[in-house]
Design a protein around this motif. Sequence first.
Motif, PDB file in Angstrom:
ATOM      1  N   UNK A 136     -26.435  34.735 -15.266  1.00 17.12           N
ATOM      2  CA  UNK A 136     -27.219  35.361 -14.300  1.00 17.12           C
ATOM      3  C   UNK A 136     -28.867  35.438 -14.729  1.00 17.12           C
ATOM      4  N   UNK A 137     -28.808  35.562 -16.097  1.00 14.77           N
ATOM      5  CA  UNK A 137     -30.451  35.496 -16.405  1.00 14.77           C
ATOM      6  C   UNK A 137     -31.045  34.147 -16.311  1.00 14.77           C
ATOM      7  N   UNK A 138     -30.133  33.034 -16.845  1.00 19.81           N
ATOM      8  CA  UNK A 138     -30.537  31.765 -16.953  1.00 19.81           C
ATOM      9  C   UNK A 138     -30.801  31.264 -15.371  1.00 19.81           C
ATOM     10  N   UNK A 139     -29.915  31.674 -14.490  1.00 18.75           N
ATOM     11  CA  UNK A 139     -30.199  31.340 -12.909  1.00 18.75           C
ATOM     12  C   UNK A 139     -31.351  31.909 -12.287  1.00 18.75           C
ATOM     13  N   UNK A 140     -31.511  33.238 -12.860  1.00 19.30           N
ATOM     14  CA  UNK A 140     -32.487  34.187 -12.178  1.00 19.30           C
ATOM     15  C   UNK A 140     -33.850  33.147 -12.634  1.00 19.30           C
ATOM     16  N   UNK A 141     -33.997  32.802 -13.958  1.00 19.65           N
ATOM     17  CA  UNK A 141     -35.239  32.194 -14.434  1.00 19.65           C
ATOM     18  C   UNK A 141     -35.341  30.901 -13.807  1.00 19.65           C
ATOM     19  N   UNK A 142     -34.190  29.952 -13.311  1.00 18.90           N
ATOM     20  CA  UNK A 142     -34.402  28.882 -12.648  1.00 18.90           C
ATOM     21  C   UNK A 142     -34.905  29.360 -11.313  1.00 18.90           C
ATOM     22  N   UNK A 143     -34.226  30.186 -10.585  1.00 18.95           N
ATOM     23  CA  UNK A 143     -34.726  30.488  -9.146  1.00 18.95           C
ATOM     24  C   UNK A 143     -36.266  31.057  -9.281  1.00 18.95           C
ATOM     25  N   UNK A 144     -36.547  31.818 -10.346  1.00 16.79           N
ATOM     26  CA  UNK A 144     -38.282  32.047 -10.305  1.00 16.79           C
ATOM     27  C   UNK A 144     -39.032  30.989 -10.397  1.00 16.79           C
TER      28      UNK A 144
END
Lengths: 469, 303
Positions: free
Chosen positions: B181-189
Amino acid sequence: MPHTPHISRRELLRGAALVPVAGALAACATPAAPPAATSSAAPAATSAANPFGVGTKPLEIWIFDGGFGQDYAKNIHEPLFKSKYSGVEIKHNATKEITKVLQPRFAGGNPPEVIDNSGANFMDFGALSQDGQLQDLTPLLDAPSWDDPNVKVRDTIDQSVIDIGTYDGKFSVLGYVNYIHGIWYSQKVFRDNDWQIPKTWDEFLALCETIKKSGKMAPFTYAGKFPQYLYEPLLTMAAKIGGNEVLVNIDNLEDGAWTTEAMKTAAAAWAEVGAKYLMEGTTGLDHVQTQTAQNKYKVAMLPSGSWLENEQKTTTPADFEYGMFPIPDVTGSDKLPYGALHTQPGENFIVSARSGHPQAGMEYLRAMLSKKAAGDFSELVRTLTVVKGATEGRDISPGVTSASKAVAAAGANAVYYRWNNWYGPLKDEAVAATGELMSGGLTADKYLERLQKKADEIKNDSSIKKFKR
Amino acid sequence: MFFNRYRRGLFITSFLAAPVILYLVYVIAPYIQAFYIAMTDWRGVTATPRFIGLDNFVRLFNDTVFWKAVTHNAALLVLLPLITIVIALFFAFLLNVGGAQGVTGIRGSKFYRVVFFFPQVLAVAVVAVLFQQVFRPDASGMLNGPLMALGLGPVGFLSDTDIAFWSVLGVMVWQAVGFYVVLFSAGLASIPKDMFEAAQIDGASRVSLFFRITLPLLWDTVQTAWVYLGILALDVFAIVWVMTLQHGGPDRSTTVMAAEIYRNAFEHFRFGYASALGVVMFFFTVGFAILSLRLSRRERIEY
């Protein structure tokens, strides 16, 4: 790009010079070079009082810090040894992980003298024996006993200790504690409910039915996470039906040893218990959880050994009164009479042949086998030792009393098996399959076929060292 | 000029020497030794293992338990990344762009972000012991307690051979999701907000927003996650060893390659054979790594 980092051939060679250093350091995973043969000559002269020639080198002792703790060694055995050999420094150690701590010591060629090789992570005796790491303890058997110079150590312990401790024709493992296996119950509960000790298997099933109908508690449980707690009564029952040779043949990996009629009857009998009378959730609970359930009067009976009382001392109600009974008569024409019992020496002590002072190690074991040491041990940890008559005239707990009565009643009809210690993969298979048998995943016939298949596989595997009894 | 270059090289070499030597001594050398031990009958205590050639590998091919372990690893290799990534993507989407305006997270997303990460902070052994209690088969189990109160019999989450594997998978997913979730959040950001705004102005729903904007632009991150999770699935050990009955049971229904290696080495004292299993596992892992690197070569989307 004038400033590109560049490593010249010369530098590379210089770097390569470091590699052998790395290589030397890396030699730690594989074993060290074979050690020079240690001279087995005693460091000091032998005498009647000092039969092995104990010298002045230190004595290193490793105790498995499990159900019995380590106090018995610190407060009973070591002082007794020290009282005679004040010049020998004793290095006392204890661990719950014997293998992890000591296996590197063996591979490195400097093992400690005495090891209580017990617990879930004990070192494989077959592997140790195969590599000549075990000191031949025959001189210990022939030495005069600690208490009486006219009696040999051999005559103070049970013959089964010698049989079971013999690897490759040499007595090399001393089982110190006499484990007595049976069905354990609360004498108080049985008295209060007027439940009788079953003498036959039909009575046992009837008793289970009565307990189930009473609604007070579940009839039976076992340490479901560790099905070896159940193959024990199953094998003992088979031996009771078909005689001791049932177990001897299994140990010797004889063809069809697992699929005999006696084994079929026993497996079917326990599968029935598994299907009808187990406490709910048994298959997912461990020994502590099931034994505690018994202490809380949630279940009436479980199979275990004579360590049980000590193991449960903190959760057992004061008036619980542990008792045990042997496997009941099954067929009416059982080869062994009522009272036949599975007794097995355990808590295995070894002396390392390649340690610095094996003589002191043997002398330490001789001290342990004195009546005083064994008696004090039994009082402290509520368990019988293999030393004959060591608890005479002592005040011992109800469970130990019950177990020692059962031993006396069994007399010569005591059986044991060793395949589980000899062939680890077969034990794994038996553990896995027994769990399945009890939860209904395997029929008795399929269960035995599966074990027979594994036994055959091991028999035909030339890389596995074979043992005979 | 030459002197400078030499100095510089020396400088770099001196920095590299320590890590390279450590790597050689503690990683490469044991690997090489494992290949050698795999061809001996070493039982762990002797100083002189006997060389037996490829016998261990022949034995391994007939070892049904090991191949059962391999199938479990294979199943995990497919299921663990799939389930974890789907759940993590869903959560990351909700936390970052799932809100009413399409450019913010749903209400309380900051709080959830922290909560999702909790499992990642716990040591694997702690998680395993924790779930032993959660899965307890009597009324004191966290799952079975309510189930039994409702009159549904206790479920053998760990003691039923048909269920135990799914319990292991569940725990692994539970533990892994937070990190991704954190990894994808960073990607989304790192995806420009105006893309989402533009899509919204064009009337895209949340679903099409996810499949048309989020997923394609996150594809690189998803691939990275897939490789990580694949490796996790191949070398899973602690969860299985600590949590399941009989270390990979009941009846081997949850055993994995690493557990079989450990069992053979440290329980049966067959270090030679265990090393052979380790060598096979090494090739599986390397094979997976090469395969995934090959398959994931793809044009990046520049924005």
